[in-house]
Design an enzyme around this catalytic site. Sequence first.
Site, PDB file in Angstrom:
ATOM      1  N   ALA A  67       0.841  -1.192   0.000  1.00 25.77           N
ATOM      2  CA  ALA A  67       0.000   0.000   0.000  1.00 25.77           C
ATOM      3  C   ALA A  67       0.879   1.245   0.000  1.00 25.77           C
ATOM      4  O   ALA A  67       2.063   1.192   0.320  1.00 25.77           O
ATOM      5  CB  ALA A  67      -0.915  -0.001   1.222  1.00 25.77           C
ATOM      6  N   GLY A 107      -0.440  -5.060   0.766  1.00 25.40           N
ATOM      7  CA  GLY A 107      -1.581  -4.959  -0.130  1.00 25.40           C
ATOM      8  C   GLY A 107      -1.360  -5.661  -1.452  1.00 25.40           C
ATOM      9  O   GLY A 107      -2.315  -6.098  -2.105  1.00 25.40           O
ATOM     10  N   GLU A 110      -2.259  -9.206  -0.726  1.00 24.52           N
ATOM     11  CA  GLU A 110      -3.714  -9.252  -0.529  1.00 24.52           C
ATOM     12  C   GLU A 110      -4.438  -9.168  -1.871  1.00 24.52           C
ATOM     13  O   GLU A 110      -5.432  -9.864  -2.102  1.00 24.52           O
ATOM     14  CB  GLU A 110      -4.144  -8.113   0.400  1.00 24.52           C
ATOM     15  N   GLU A 130       3.052  -5.776   7.406  1.00 25.20           N
ATOM     16  CA  GLU A 130       2.387  -4.626   8.050  1.00 25.20           C
ATOM     17  C   GLU A 130       2.769  -4.436   9.513  1.00 25.20           C
ATOM     18  O   GLU A 130       2.794  -3.305  10.016  1.00 25.20           O
ATOM     19  CB  GLU A 130       0.868  -4.774   7.942  1.00 25.20           C
TER      20      GLU A 130
END
Length: 697
Positions: A67, A107, A110, A130
């Site tokens: 991200a 991300g 994911e 994370e």
Amino acid sequence: MTSAQAEMVQQSRDGEILILTINNPPVNAFSPGVPEGLKAGLDVAAADDGVKAVVIIGGGRTFVAGADIKTFGRPREESPDLRGTIEKLDGFGKPTVAAIHGTALGGGLELAMGCNYRVAVKEAQVGLPEVKLGVLPGAGGTQRLPRVVGAQKALEMMLSGNPIKAGEAQKLGLVDEIVDGDLLAGAVAFARNHADARPLPRISEKGVEGGSPEVFAAAREGIKKSHRGQLSPSLIIDLTEMAANKPFQEGWDAESGKFLEAMNSPQSRGLRHIFFAEREAGKIPGITKETPTTEIKSAGIIGAGTMGGGIAMNFLNAGIPVTIVETQQEALDRGLGVIRKNYENTAKKGRMSMEDVEKRMSMLTPTLDMTDLKDADIIIEAVFENMDVKKEIFTKLDAIAKPGAILASNTSTLDVNEIASVTKRPESVIGLHFFSPANVMKLLEIVRADKTSDSVLATGMALAKKIKKVGVVVGVCDGFVGNRMVHRYGDEGRKLVEEGANPQDVDAAMNALGLPMGPFQMGDMAGLDIGYAIRQHQAKVAGQPKPDGWIDRIVETGRKGQKTAAGVYDYGEDRKPKPNAEMTQLIADYRTEKGITPREIGQDEATKRLTYSLVNEGAKILEEGIAQRAGDIDVIYIYGYGFPAYRGGPMQYADEQGLKNVVADLKQYGQTPAPLLQQLADEGGTFGGWDKAKGKS
């Protein structure tokens, strides 16, 4: 779709396969524009009967490295809609294939797990890091990963934050196929082969293997040591347990709220602060990519003791040959023996092979003749802290070293300008302050003297990266940044004991804040005689009487810390500190002699006085320009002194407490706030804001 979104996610066709290429260099972070582009591509695929499957691939050097951290903390409507994109993928009616090269992190993984299939080149790595930023996977990672790799492995990956290679990911079922050769061609072929597969495999529809209560109990016990006092690891465990015991949708919904809880915590702000501060530390005014640097192909080190040997290992690990000099054969042999033993211990733990040990040792040339350093590209002096000795060495080096060689001192406190003054090439002299043990500690204070050239400074920064150190540029003063601040910290710790606190209670206050060692535990480890010698030297230079504090008296009994198994504390074979009754009495007698009536001092007072003494000295250092940024100070304290990363460093910690509160507490405890600190407090400012304003000026 806007033109910017079209640029971020490019659409192309290979027959019946639609290819969506994410193009957001340098690492294809999931920034605003990427989700819109992906959703638009899926809409095109859904509306076109000629499209049988979709391949999502990263342009450039990687898939999606995660991200966009810069968007953390923004209102939801301004943040990239990763969750919405993955929901759309999960419910999509045609096969989707993630084609992974480089990294699929956070991300990125994911997103890949939202697809039906994943293919990767063998060099690719995947992971959910994370936790290193004080947050947790917030777009289904805590719910999907356990459904693929099992509860135990998912916890291991998420709590460590470390990636795994594609081969291991394939064995775990996280990657469906390893592609040899061209990734896109392989992914398109895979998509074509699975275009008619129905029902489509969806991770969200799987169950979790190995999710027993014992697994989660063990994980909660484990983080008490590995992640002491941190929020996000416990939330990760809670959500993984939900994945094992609750329907996917329930865990998916809960994850969103827990992510926001973690993201909005001081811990995450601290970790994100240090993430960016470490990168900013590499930016030096006046130094650009065009600044010339010298390639370091060989190194010389003077001194084969603890520091010299540790420094040598850094160069050997990077494949740089080292010539190491001592004055006595016995000291040289002892130093080489320690280096070999360190490497062999690493090999015994499986972190390197014995062939690697021998390869490194073969690059190390021992000598008693300093003239053997004549061809070295850099020479680092690593002898004890004595100005006369260092000046004598640099005078000799000036005559021996080849033109253009960098002459560096590993001094931790002394004036690099004075050291440079004895040479005819002060522009080539720099301070490289390694931290002990030098082969382990990541920090390298790079001391810029008045005449150090830009090229030498830039070479020092490049060298730090090559030997895997975090380099931070500092100016010349007594102790530079780290030790100058720690001297004030030590002073305050000794005052607390004078006033009535026990040393173990003072240390416990800092342990509770998250530091592995308090001031007296740290002093015993470093050697009490070192601080004693520094105080004696400073008093002599200032023309003051010989220091006679209670800790000086402890040193004068012969107790020097862990190396003598006795310092402020006693040490047994377990090396754990234990209070000593005689030292407790020595302190009590000292108070009586000085007319001090001891009072009870609480943990809160001890924590504030110690921490804010660091902050106050740090503010003075910023005013003087010894450090460029408050963030640089934080990087120094995290990588050099064990300040907990989730606190963000002492300056970030002060910002979190509110600088008005810091100033008020300093005054309450008899300290005078530094002018910069007082000014920022009066203006309602922060050190972080000061950094930003300075960066824009």
